[in-house]
Structures are given as C-alpha cells and as structure tokens.
Design an enzyme around this catalytic site. Structure first.
Site, PDB file in Angstrom:
ATOM      1  N   ASP A 147      52.770  22.486  34.762  1.00 16.79           N
ATOM      2  CA  ASP A 147      54.108  22.358  34.168  1.00 16.79           C
ATOM      3  C   ASP A 147      55.137  22.449  35.304  1.00 16.79           C
ATOM      4  O   ASP A 147      54.939  23.222  36.252  1.00 16.79           O
ATOM      5  CB  ASP A 147      54.372  23.493  33.166  1.00 16.79           C
ATOM      6  N   ALA A 157      52.141  23.632  30.059  1.00 19.07           N
ATOM      7  CA  ALA A 157      51.763  25.022  29.764  1.00 19.07           C
ATOM      8  C   ALA A 157      52.950  25.957  29.567  1.00 19.07           C
ATOM      9  O   ALA A 157      52.803  27.026  28.966  1.00 19.07           O
ATOM     10  CB  ALA A 157      50.875  25.553  30.889  1.00 19.07           C
ATOM     11  N   ARG A 185      56.877  25.059  24.493  1.00 20.13           N
ATOM     12  CA  ARG A 185      56.701  25.810  23.236  1.00 20.13           C
ATOM     13  C   ARG A 185      55.255  25.742  22.766  1.00 20.13           C
ATOM     14  O   ARG A 185      54.640  26.761  22.442  1.00 20.13           O
ATOM     15  CB  ARG A 185      57.644  25.242  22.151  1.00 20.13           C
ATOM     16  N   MET A 186      54.689  24.540  22.726  1.00 19.98           N
ATOM     17  CA  MET A 186      53.295  24.411  22.295  1.00 19.98           C
ATOM     18  C   MET A 186      52.345  24.889  23.378  1.00 19.98           C
ATOM     19  O   MET A 186      51.351  25.556  23.095  1.00 19.98           O
ATOM     20  CB  MET A 186      52.990  22.942  21.952  1.00 19.98           C
ATOM     21  N   HIS A 213      62.453  18.526  11.770  1.00 21.68           N
ATOM     22  CA  HIS A 213      61.946  19.257  12.937  1.00 21.68           C
ATOM     23  C   HIS A 213      63.044  20.083  13.596  1.00 21.68           C
ATOM     24  O   HIS A 213      64.233  19.842  13.375  1.00 21.68           O
ATOM     25  CB  HIS A 213      61.348  18.296  13.957  1.00 21.68           C
ATOM     26  N   PHE A 217      47.986  18.468  14.543  1.00 22.40           N
ATOM     27  CA  PHE A 217      46.761  19.257  14.539  1.00 22.40           C
ATOM     28  C   PHE A 217      46.702  20.254  13.381  1.00 22.40           C
ATOM     29  O   PHE A 217      45.741  21.004  13.277  1.00 22.40           O
ATOM     30  CB  PHE A 217      46.606  20.010  15.868  1.00 22.40           C
ATOM     31  N   LYS A 241      63.233  18.902  19.515  1.00 22.09           N
ATOM     32  CA  LYS A 241      62.241  17.809  19.514  1.00 22.09           C
ATOM     33  C   LYS A 241      62.833  16.568  20.164  1.00 22.09           C
ATOM     34  O   LYS A 241      63.940  16.150  19.847  1.00 22.09           O
ATOM     35  CB  LYS A 241      61.788  17.495  18.084  1.00 22.09           C
TER      36      LYS A 241
HETATM   37  P1  NAP Z   1      58.481  21.437  25.090  1.00 15.60           P
HETATM   38  O1  NAP Z   1      58.768  22.841  24.690  1.00 15.60           O
HETATM   39  O2  NAP Z   1      59.590  20.581  25.631  1.00 15.60           O
HETATM   40  O3  NAP Z   1      57.275  21.507  26.150  1.00 15.60           O
HETATM   41  C1  NAP Z   1      56.877  20.433  26.948  1.00 15.60           C
HETATM   42  C2  NAP Z   1      56.595  20.998  28.327  1.00 15.60           C
HETATM   43  O4  NAP Z   1      55.980  19.985  29.130  1.00 15.60           O
HETATM   44  C3  NAP Z   1      57.887  21.414  29.067  1.00 15.60           C
HETATM   45  O5  NAP Z   1      57.716  22.684  29.679  1.00 15.60           O
HETATM   46  C4  NAP Z   1      58.028  20.297  30.080  1.00 15.60           C
HETATM   47  O6  NAP Z   1      58.779  20.661  31.215  1.00 15.60           O
HETATM   48  C5  NAP Z   1      56.582  20.038  30.405  1.00 15.60           C
HETATM   49  N1  NAP Z   1      56.361  18.815  31.140  1.00 15.60           N
HETATM   50  C6  NAP Z   1      57.156  17.717  31.280  1.00 15.60           C
HETATM   51  N2  NAP Z   1      56.573  16.805  32.055  1.00 15.60           N
HETATM   52  C7  NAP Z   1      55.386  17.328  32.440  1.00 15.60           C
HETATM   53  C8  NAP Z   1      54.320  16.856  33.247  1.00 15.60           C
HETATM   54  N3  NAP Z   1      54.359  15.645  33.843  1.00 15.60           N
HETATM   55  N4  NAP Z   1      53.234  17.651  33.427  1.00 15.60           N
HETATM   56  C9  NAP Z   1      53.179  18.857  32.855  1.00 15.60           C
HETATM   57  N5  NAP Z   1      54.168  19.375  32.082  1.00 15.60           N
HETATM   58  C10 NAP Z   1      55.238  18.611  31.858  1.00 15.60           C
HETATM   59  O7  NAP Z   1      57.859  20.619  23.871  1.00 15.60           O
HETATM   60  P2  NAP Z   1      56.912  21.179  22.691  1.00 15.60           P
HETATM   61  O8  NAP Z   1      57.716  21.574  21.530  1.00 15.60           O
HETATM   62  O9  NAP Z   1      55.928  22.134  23.274  1.00 15.60           O
HETATM   63  O10 NAP Z   1      56.153  19.835  22.290  1.00 15.60           O
HETATM   64  C11 NAP Z   1      55.366  19.140  23.224  1.00 15.60           C
HETATM   65  C12 NAP Z   1      54.838  17.862  22.585  1.00 15.60           C
HETATM   66  O11 NAP Z   1      53.905  18.205  21.555  1.00 15.60           O
HETATM   67  C13 NAP Z   1      55.902  16.992  21.918  1.00 15.60           C
HETATM   68  O12 NAP Z   1      55.600  15.629  22.106  1.00 15.60           O
HETATM   69  C14 NAP Z   1      55.767  17.353  20.444  1.00 15.60           C
HETATM   70  O13 NAP Z   1      56.220  16.320  19.584  1.00 15.60           O
HETATM   71  C15 NAP Z   1      54.276  17.528  20.361  1.00 15.60           C
HETATM   72  N6  NAP Z   1      53.769  18.332  19.249  1.00 15.60           N
HETATM   73  C16 NAP Z   1      52.584  17.903  18.718  1.00 15.60           C
HETATM   74  C17 NAP Z   1      51.981  18.639  17.731  1.00 15.60           C
HETATM   75  C18 NAP Z   1      50.653  18.177  17.195  1.00 15.60           C
HETATM   76  O14 NAP Z   1      50.111  18.827  16.292  1.00 15.60           O
HETATM   77  N7  NAP Z   1      50.089  17.083  17.724  1.00 15.60           N
HETATM   78  C19 NAP Z   1      52.579  19.811  17.254  1.00 15.60           C
HETATM   79  C20 NAP Z   1      53.786  20.220  17.822  1.00 15.60           C
HETATM   80  C21 NAP Z   1      54.359  19.479  18.842  1.00 15.60           C
HETATM   81  P3  NAP Z   1      60.367  20.269  31.233  1.00 15.60           P
HETATM   82  O15 NAP Z   1      60.992  21.135  30.226  1.00 15.60           O
HETATM   83  O16 NAP Z   1      60.758  20.516  32.643  1.00 15.60           O
HETATM   84  O17 NAP Z   1      60.471  18.810  30.874  1.00 15.60           O
END
Ligand code: NAP
Length: 255
Positions: A34, A9, A12-13, A144, A117, A148
């Site tokens: 988170d 939560a 970024r997403m 990206h 999505f 990432k």
């Molecule tokens: P991000 O900014 O790194 O966010 C991930 C968050 O999850 C961080 O705050 C992280 O904390 C936290 N986290 C780590 N382990 C956790 C756990 N066990 N339980 C709960 N939270 C935890 O990454 P993002 O850019 O949001 O992207 C997240 C994922 O979505 C990636 O795999 C990305 O490739 C994917 N994505 C998918 C789509 C789609 O359409 N399917 C679109 C965009 C992104 P820490 O920083 O402490 O590790």
C-alpha cells in the site's frame, strides 16, 4: 499454511482483510502492499509500495482491495509470477476480465474476481435474477459510504447484467422526460441504476421489481466490513483449485 499477500493493506477493506488473515489458523500474512505504510496492521510480514517490493516474501495467494486504476497492474504481476489472485476491487470491466482470463489460462496461477464477497449480497443477486423472470420491470438502488470511488457499484452492474439476462420477453423500461439530467439514474443493460453516497452508510442495495398492481423489494445491507470476510476466506482457500478465471462467489458456493 497458505502464504498470503494483501494489496491495499492500509485501506478500509485491506485492514479488515489483514486482521482476518492474521486470525486464520491455516493462513499466514507474509506481505502487505500500500502507498500508505502507516495504516498497515502490525504482523503483516514484508511491507512495500509495489509488488516487486514483496516478491521475496513468496506469497502463494494475493488479495487485492485497491482501486480501479491500480488493480490490473497488481493482478498482471501476480499472474506473471505464479501467484494466485483474489480480486475484490470493483470497476474491473469486461475487457480487463478477458485479459485476466487469458493470462490465467496461459499461466500457472488462477484468479477469482468477485464484486461482492458478502453471502447475503450473493443471495440478493440470485433472488433478483429469479424474480426478473416473473415481473415486468426492475430498478436498482445502490447505497454506499461517501468514500467509495466508483459508481455505480460493481454489485449493481453485476445485478443489472444478471437481471437483463434472466428476463423473459419484452421489458418495461419507463423513460419520461428528465427535467434534471440524471434524475432517472444510469442506464445499464436497459435497467435504471441509482447510486447514493452518504456518510453513515456502508454497502447496501435494493432491487425493486414491479408488475401490474404489485412491487417486490429485495434488499441487502452490509452493516460491517466483517460481512465480506467469510467470502474472502473461501476464495483464498479455493483459488488454487479453480483453474483459470472464476467470476463471482456463486461457483464456490455450489449455487
Ligand atoms: P480504500 O479505503 O480507498 O482502500 C484502498 C487502498 O488501496 C488505499 O489505502 C489506497 O491507497 C491503496 N492503493 C491504491 N493504489 C494501490 C496500489 N497500486 N497498490 C496497493 N495499494 C494501493 O478503499 P476500500 O473501501 O478499502 O475499497 C477498496 C476496493 O474494494 C474498492 O474498489 C471497493 O469498491 C471494493 N470493495 C469490494 C468489496 C467486495 O466484496 N468485493 C467490498 C467492499 C469494497 P491511497 O489511499 O493512497 O490511494
């Protein structure tokens, strides 16, 4: 009202997803998970660092946008506890998908896993699949943001698999010597995939197909994380009525 929890939560997403769920009339954000509490949007209900901490919020659907080494533990917990799960985290491989399928088939909760999505990206993959049946060769360039964690992207892997399945007959896959290792990209299902990471980018992909005397370029750009939200909402609203595991957004769109 659908009671929703968000894993990742503060990411970024995750922040965008919390805002979107909070704004939807038919959804209630009851829990947020988170390691970084301080980044979580206000109004997230029960907040915790792991799934057990939010069990009391009794979510009906959980959304996971975390990271490849965290997503499966979250998903297992959800499926064991009868919570439907919508997974956007990329890097969920074939073995993990099989485990999710078995768990979802055996239990009372369902799962949706989608590498992208954004509706435009879903169309881009479909168009690439259609074109692959008619042109001799294809390469994928995915671009990206520099934060990432995985490469190539889940969208690129999924596109490569679909192109490989759609192609007819022999496939031209020019090799050539690499003066520098990696110059020709990664080899996925016989298709070259090139991953670019730069500040200033968000999520983009080009599929370039080639045949004698012509090329066709199919490109999709997510310029803002809001591009993913209609697809996330569709999955959250649909997951309870889709038994077992659903992969990709396409079945939800009727395509
Ligand atoms: P991000 O900014 O790194 O966010 C991930 C968050 O999850 C961080 O705050 C992280 O904390 C936290 N986290 C780590 N382990 C956790 C756990 N066990 N339980 C709960 N939270 C935890 O990454 P993002 O850019 O949001 O992207 C997240 C994922 O979505 C990636 O795999 C990305 O490739 C994917 N994505 C998918 C789509 C789609 O359409 N399917 C679109 C965009 C992104 P820490 O920083 O402490 O590790």
């Amino acid at each position: 009202m659908i009671r929703v929890a968000v894993f990742g939560a503060a990411g970024r997403m995750g922040r965008e997803v919390c805002r979107t769920v909070g704004d939807a009339d038919d959804l209630e954000l009851v829990a947020a998970v988170d390691p970084h509490h301080e980044g979580i949007e206000a109004g997230a209900g029960l907040v915790g660092v792991d799934p057990e901490a939010i069990a009391g919020a009794e979510p009906q659907v959980a959304i996971d946008f975390t990271q490849p080494d965290a997503v499966m533990a979250n998903a297992r917990w959800c499926l064991r506890h009868g919570v439907h799960v919508v997974i956007g985290t990329t890097g969920v491989g074939a073995v993990d998908l099989e485990e999710l399928r078995r768990a979802a088939d055996a239990g009372e909760a369902n799962a949706i896993v989608a590498p992208n999505f954004a509706i435009g990206a879903v169309l881009m993959m479909r168009f690439a699949e259609l074109a692959a049946a008619h042109l001799d060769a294809a390469e994928i360039v995915e671009l990206h943001h520099d934060g990432k964690k995985d490469a190539p992207s889940g969208t690129a892997l999924s596109t490569a698999r679909r192109i490989a399945a759609a192609r007819r007959g022999a496939w031209a896959a020019p090799g050539g010597d690499e003066a520098h290792p990696g110059a020709r990209g990664a080899h996925v299902e016989g298709i070259r995939v090139h991953a670019i990471r730069l500040p200033g980018l968000l999520a983009h992909q080009e599929v370039i197909l080639g045949g004698p005397g012509q090329t066709l370029t199919i490109r999709h750009d997510s310029t803002d994380r809001t591009s993913f939200m209609p697809g996330v909402l569709l999955a959250v609203r649909s997951v309870a009525s889709r038994p077992g595991l659903t992969i990709g957004l396409e079945p939800l769109l009727g395509s």
